[in-house]
Design an enzyme around this catalytic site. Structure first.
Site, PDB file in Angstrom:
ATOM      1  N   GLU A  74      -5.086   4.325  -2.896  1.00 37.07           N
ATOM      2  CA  GLU A  74      -4.232   3.159  -3.153  1.00 37.07           C
ATOM      3  C   GLU A  74      -5.072   2.004  -3.698  1.00 37.07           C
ATOM      4  OE1 GLU A  74      -1.646   2.150   0.121  1.00 37.07           O
ATOM      5  OE2 GLU A  74      -1.352   4.242   0.646  1.00 37.07           O
ATOM      6  N   MET A  82       5.784   6.662  -3.251  1.00 41.22           N
ATOM      7  CA  MET A  82       5.867   5.869  -2.019  1.00 41.22           C
ATOM      8  C   MET A  82       6.939   4.789  -2.179  1.00 41.22           C
ATOM      9  SD  MET A  82       1.938   5.748  -0.644  1.00 41.22           S
ATOM     10  CE  MET A  82       1.189   5.109  -2.128  1.00 41.22           C
ATOM     11  N   TYR A 120       8.803   2.814  -0.640  1.00 40.96           N
ATOM     12  CA  TYR A 120       9.010   1.946   0.517  1.00 40.96           C
ATOM     13  C   TYR A 120       8.005   0.802   0.414  1.00 40.96           C
ATOM     14  CZ  TYR A 120       5.921   5.887   1.780  1.00 40.96           C
ATOM     15  OH  TYR A 120       4.983   6.895   1.740  1.00 40.96           O
ATOM     16  N   TRP A 156       7.475   9.407   5.445  1.00 39.09           N
ATOM     17  CA  TRP A 156       6.401   8.643   6.098  1.00 39.09           C
ATOM     18  C   TRP A 156       7.028   7.919   7.297  1.00 39.09           C
ATOM     19  CZ3 TRP A 156       1.215   8.565   5.255  1.00 39.09           C
ATOM     20  CH2 TRP A 156       0.494   7.659   6.055  1.00 39.09           C
TER      21      TRP A 156
END
Length: 458
Positions: free
Chosen positions: A144, A214, A216, A362
């Site tokens: 990330e 991802m 979220y 997740w």
């Protein structure tokens, strides 16, 4: 002996059905090695995993040491690897991956490793050996993000080289050792500026088996007004770059940049983001000042696990954001935007309509994994996601009070796979799979609502 034979046959059929489904859908579930430190009944280890719940489980996470070799993080990681991978003795169709990433002294360990072909080769060699030693089926890259957080603009191309070299090395390893090729996946960004700076999308898509978007953390307590953690669409209060802080925009951008739909997995969070309200306004876009109090089990300001949210909403006011297809709840000055069964159903419908390759969650350890909090059984969110995606009923070794084969065997004949209301008994509902009919029973006091494909209060 007769009973045992029936049980064995049902289990074998269940595994075959699971294999049938995996070919077109993936349900990838992340577990974290720090969840073992949560107190009391929130402590989570591989022993808490239902081996038939997900098609893939990703163990998060390992790191990269100064010798460019993959390395465990926690004192008991290797023991936990063994516990996780022993689940494949119960469900041979289950696949496991090891995630590598995180930070070392505040920096991604990928940054130094990818700079030279020699250091990438050392990492790849160690990764293959490590995965085989610990019986993993693949590797998940959790950087990330390339080109961010101390990295350079060259990281974008270097990440492509790493992915390509890993894939080719996995192919060579499979041929040389006559093994199934190791899987390769990556967790990737959802916001457009980050995507553009970090990835050569069409190139990395060639070499990754699946891509975990991802979807979220679109909003959180770092902002001065309330926003939802994982909205399906933009809202009327969004402006500027925030018009793209939603699932529809993120996935559309990945597709436009050349990612194949069948390789993209939509992210489903089992947690919500919290705010501390600044005024009497409580809706979307209400003024806020930092996070609500940390949850008693996750103990980190800014988010609550789903099981903590279940406790909160028992006394809170719950509202639905119709334009974004997600809920939020307020009590006093605390505000949380989260996901529930209804929002999961909406996202599955959107995911299916866009022909995506499946879902990733997740994380497992933030669902109500043993059913202690939400009065809806173990893994209420992920089990609902699994059924909504059309996976078959799970094989079981004991009679289940909530899942039995119904006498109405013809109900599902000619119907598509999915969930259907039972007009004769609102406390039950049908699941259709491959033309077979299964009857499920809601928890006591709840009835089935076809609008959310879930059990809820009358």
């Amino acid at each position: 002996n007769f009973s045992f034979t029936l049980l064995f046959c049902f289990t074998a059929v269940g595994v075959l059905l699971a294999l049938h489904t995996v070919s077109s859908n993936r349900l990838v579930c992340h577990m974290t090695n720090w969840a073992q430190y949560r107190p009391s009944i929130a402590k989570f280890t591989p022993d808490n995993i239902d081996p038939f719940l997900c098609t893939h489980v990703i163990y998060t996470m390992a790191t990269i040491n100064s010798f460019n070799q993959i390395s465990p993080v926690e004192w008991n990681d290797e023991q936990q690897y063994n516990r996780l991978n022993s689940l494949k003795n119960v469900n041979p169709a289950l696949k496991t991956l090891l995630s590598v990433g995180g930070t070392v002294n505040g920096m991604s360990p990928f940054i130094a490793m990818v700079t030279k072909s020699e250091s990438r080769a050392a990492f790849i060699k160690s990764a293959i050996s490590f995965l085989h030693t610990h019986n993993f089926d693949g590797l998940n890259l959790a950087w990330e993000y390339p080109g961010h957080n101390g990295g350079s603009q060259e990281d974008k191309e270097r990440f492509t080289l790493l992915v390509m070299e890993l894939s080719k090395a996995f192919e060579a390893d499979a041929k040389e050792n006559r093994k199934t090729k190791l899987l390769l996946s990556a967790n990737v960004a959802a916001l457009r500026p980050t995507i553009d700076k970090a990835y050569e999308v069409s190139k990395i898509s060639l070499y990754l088996d699946f891509i975990n978007v991802m979807s979220y953390d679109y909003h959180g307590d770092w902002e001065a007004a309330t926003g939802h953690n994982s909205p399906l669409y933009r809202s009327s209060v969004d402006s500027g770059s925030h018009i793209h802080h939603n699932i529809n925009s993120s996935v559309s951008h990945w597709l436009a940049q050349g990612a194949p739909a069948e390789k993209l997995l939509l992210g489903f969070p089992t947690y919500g983001r919290t705010y501390r309200l600044r005024s009497i306004a409580t809706g979307l876009g209400a003024l806020a000042n930092g996070p609500a109090d940390a949850g008693p089990y996750t103990r980190t300001a800014g988010f609550w696990a789903y099981y903590e949210i279940c406790d909160f909403i028992s006394s809170a006011t719950v509202s639905w954001i119709s334009e974004q297809e997600v809920p939020y709840a307020t009590f006093g000055s605390s505000w949380v935007g989260y996901d529930d069964k209804k929002s999961y159903s909406s996202k599955v419908q959107w995911m299916t309509a866009n022909n995506l390759g499946g879902a990733h969650v997740w994380s497992m350890d933030m669902d109500d994994f043993d059913g202690s909090f939400c009065s809806a059984g173990a893994y209420p969110l992920i089990n609902h996601l699994r059924m909504s995606m059309g996976f078959p009923p799970k094989p079981t070794t004991t009679p289940s009070p909530t899942t039995t084969r119904d006498a109405v065997v013809d109900f599902c004949r000619g119907r598509p796979d999915g969930l259907y209301e039972n007009s004769a008994d609102k406390t039950t509902y049908f699941q259709c799979f491959l033309g077979n009919t299964y009857l499920h029973r809601c928890q006591p006091g709840l009835i089935y609502w076809d609008s959310c494909k879930c059990c809820n209060w009358p």
